[in-house]
Design a protein around this motif. Structure first.
Motif, PDB file in Angstrom:
ATOM      1  N   LYS A 125      36.542  52.570  39.564  1.00 13.08           N
ATOM      2  CA  LYS A 125      37.591  51.552  39.565  1.00 13.08           C
ATOM      3  C   LYS A 125      38.339  51.645  40.883  1.00 13.08           C
ATOM      4  O   LYS A 125      38.559  52.720  41.415  1.00 13.08           O
ATOM      5  CB  LYS A 125      38.568  51.790  38.408  1.00 13.08           C
ATOM      6  CG  LYS A 125      38.005  51.444  37.068  1.00 13.08           C
ATOM      7  CD  LYS A 125      39.078  51.598  36.022  1.00 13.08           C
ATOM      8  CE  LYS A 125      38.583  51.169  34.670  1.00 13.08           C
ATOM      9  NZ  LYS A 125      39.640  51.301  33.660  1.00 13.08           N
ATOM     10  N   LEU A 126      38.743  50.526  41.378  1.00  9.79           N
ATOM     11  CA  LEU A 126      39.257  50.476  42.743  1.00  9.79           C
ATOM     12  C   LEU A 126      40.750  50.772  42.847  1.00  9.79           C
ATOM     13  O   LEU A 126      41.559  50.151  42.174  1.00  9.79           O
ATOM     14  CB  LEU A 126      39.003  49.096  43.342  1.00  9.79           C
ATOM     15  CG  LEU A 126      37.555  48.639  43.406  1.00  9.79           C
ATOM     16  CD1 LEU A 126      37.475  47.255  44.025  1.00  9.79           C
ATOM     17  CD2 LEU A 126      36.711  49.602  44.202  1.00  9.79           C
ATOM     18  N   ASN A 127      41.092  51.720  43.713  1.00  9.69           N
ATOM     19  CA  ASN A 127      42.470  51.835  44.156  1.00  9.69           C
ATOM     20  C   ASN A 127      42.528  51.086  45.485  1.00  9.69           C
ATOM     21  O   ASN A 127      41.533  50.509  45.919  1.00  9.69           O
ATOM     22  CB  ASN A 127      42.904  53.306  44.262  1.00  9.69           C
ATOM     23  CG  ASN A 127      42.042  54.117  45.208  1.00  9.69           C
ATOM     24  OD1 ASN A 127      41.681  53.657  46.287  1.00  9.69           O
ATOM     25  ND2 ASN A 127      41.709  55.335  44.810  1.00  9.69           N
ATOM     26  N   ALA A 128      43.665  51.101  46.147  1.00  4.82           N
ATOM     27  CA  ALA A 128      43.804  50.314  47.379  1.00  4.82           C
ATOM     28  C   ALA A 128      42.802  50.743  48.446  1.00  4.82           C
ATOM     29  O   ALA A 128      42.192  49.908  49.117  1.00  4.82           O
ATOM     30  CB  ALA A 128      45.231  50.434  47.910  1.00  4.82           C
ATOM     31  N   PHE A 129      42.601  52.046  48.608  1.00  5.11           N
ATOM     32  CA  PHE A 129      41.667  52.558  49.617  1.00  5.11           C
ATOM     33  C   PHE A 129      40.248  52.087  49.312  1.00  5.11           C
ATOM     34  O   PHE A 129      39.530  51.625  50.195  1.00  5.11           O
ATOM     35  CB  PHE A 129      41.744  54.087  49.645  1.00  5.11           C
ATOM     36  CG  PHE A 129      40.694  54.710  50.506  1.00  5.11           C
ATOM     37  CD1 PHE A 129      40.755  54.599  51.887  1.00  5.11           C
ATOM     38  CD2 PHE A 129      39.641  55.415  49.944  1.00  5.11           C
ATOM     39  CE1 PHE A 129      39.787  55.185  52.687  1.00  5.11           C
ATOM     40  CE2 PHE A 129      38.678  55.997  50.735  1.00  5.11           C
ATOM     41  CZ  PHE A 129      38.756  55.882  52.103  1.00  5.11           C
ATOM     42  N   ASP A 130      39.824  52.208  48.052  1.00  4.83           N
ATOM     43  CA  ASP A 130      38.473  51.803  47.672  1.00  4.83           C
ATOM     44  C   ASP A 130      38.275  50.298  47.846  1.00  4.83           C
ATOM     45  O   ASP A 130      37.195  49.853  48.221  1.00  4.83           O
ATOM     46  CB  ASP A 130      38.180  52.189  46.217  1.00  4.83           C
ATOM     47  CG  ASP A 130      38.190  53.698  46.017  1.00  4.83           C
ATOM     48  OD1 ASP A 130      37.754  54.417  46.926  1.00  4.83           O
ATOM     49  OD2 ASP A 130      38.645  54.141  44.948  1.00  4.83           O
ATOM     50  N   LEU A 131      39.319  49.528  47.567  1.00  2.00           N
ATOM     51  CA  LEU A 131      39.227  48.078  47.735  1.00  2.00           C
ATOM     52  C   LEU A 131      38.986  47.720  49.202  1.00  2.00           C
ATOM     53  O   LEU A 131      38.141  46.875  49.514  1.00  2.00           O
ATOM     54  CB  LEU A 131      40.501  47.401  47.232  1.00  2.00           C
ATOM     55  CG  LEU A 131      40.563  45.887  47.420  1.00  2.00           C
ATOM     56  CD1 LEU A 131      39.468  45.199  46.617  1.00  2.00           C
ATOM     57  CD2 LEU A 131      41.918  45.358  47.029  1.00  2.00           C
TER      58      LEU A 131
END
Length: 178
Positions: free
Chosen positions: A37-43
């Motif tokens: 699931k995406l946090n800001a960094f992963d997004l």
């Protein structure tokens, strides 16, 4: 005009699948963390990967190997940052947000809701999605680091005696027995 040249169409048909396969291969090699699931960094990384793949497929000036190297670099950097964040609290603080308590024991935490730009309706919607119809039925409502909202039901609603997330020392270690 529908297209410029036949060679441009051929490039998309040949380079597109090759770049796509390279991206899938790199994602598989880098592990499940890349696809969580995406946090800001992963997004940001995900958007950058999509943009890079698009450039490889549609931009004639980007050679396949250059594009594949760009994909590998982005995924390598993402792997390095996540690997480092597990080992360094400073890097973790830069990369990942902390969960935020939005409601506790039937009451809203107004300051936290304001800072996270959450409304009462957002919290009530999360309650309804868990089958609860009143805030008093929730021990806590938490805005998770990936933007999802978790609802911890009260003891009487759960019936399991737990009041929250178990302490790390209470969770048994899992070993891989291959």
């Amino acid at each position: 005009m529908f297209f410029d040249t036949w060679s441009g169409l051929l490039r998309v048909v040949v380079v597109g699948p090759l770049a796509y396969l390279a991206l899938i291969l790199f994602l598989r090699i880098s592990g499940k963390r890349t696809l969580t699931k995406l946090n800001a960094f992963d997004l940001v990384v995900t958007v950058a990967l999509g943009s890079t793949l698009s450039s490889i497929v549609l931009t004639k000036s980007v050679a396949l190997l250059e594009g594949v190297l760009a994909l590998a670099t982005l995924i390598g950097l993402q792997y390095l940052i996540t690997w480092s964040s597990v080992r360094s609290s400073r890097i973790k603080a830069l990369v990942k947000a902390e969960p935020t308590l939005l409601a506790h024991k039937g009451g809203l935490v107004e300051g936290a809701m304001r800072r996270q730009r959450m409304t009462r309706d957002d919290v009530l919607s999360a309650l309804r999605s868990e089958g609860l119809d009143d805030l008093s039925q929730a021990a806590a409502v938490v805005l998770e680091t990936d933007g999802s909202i978790s609802v911890l039901k009260t003891l009487s609603e759960r019936g399991d005696g737990l009041t929250g997330v178990p302490r790390p020392e209470a969770v048994p270690a899992v070993t891989n027995r291959s």
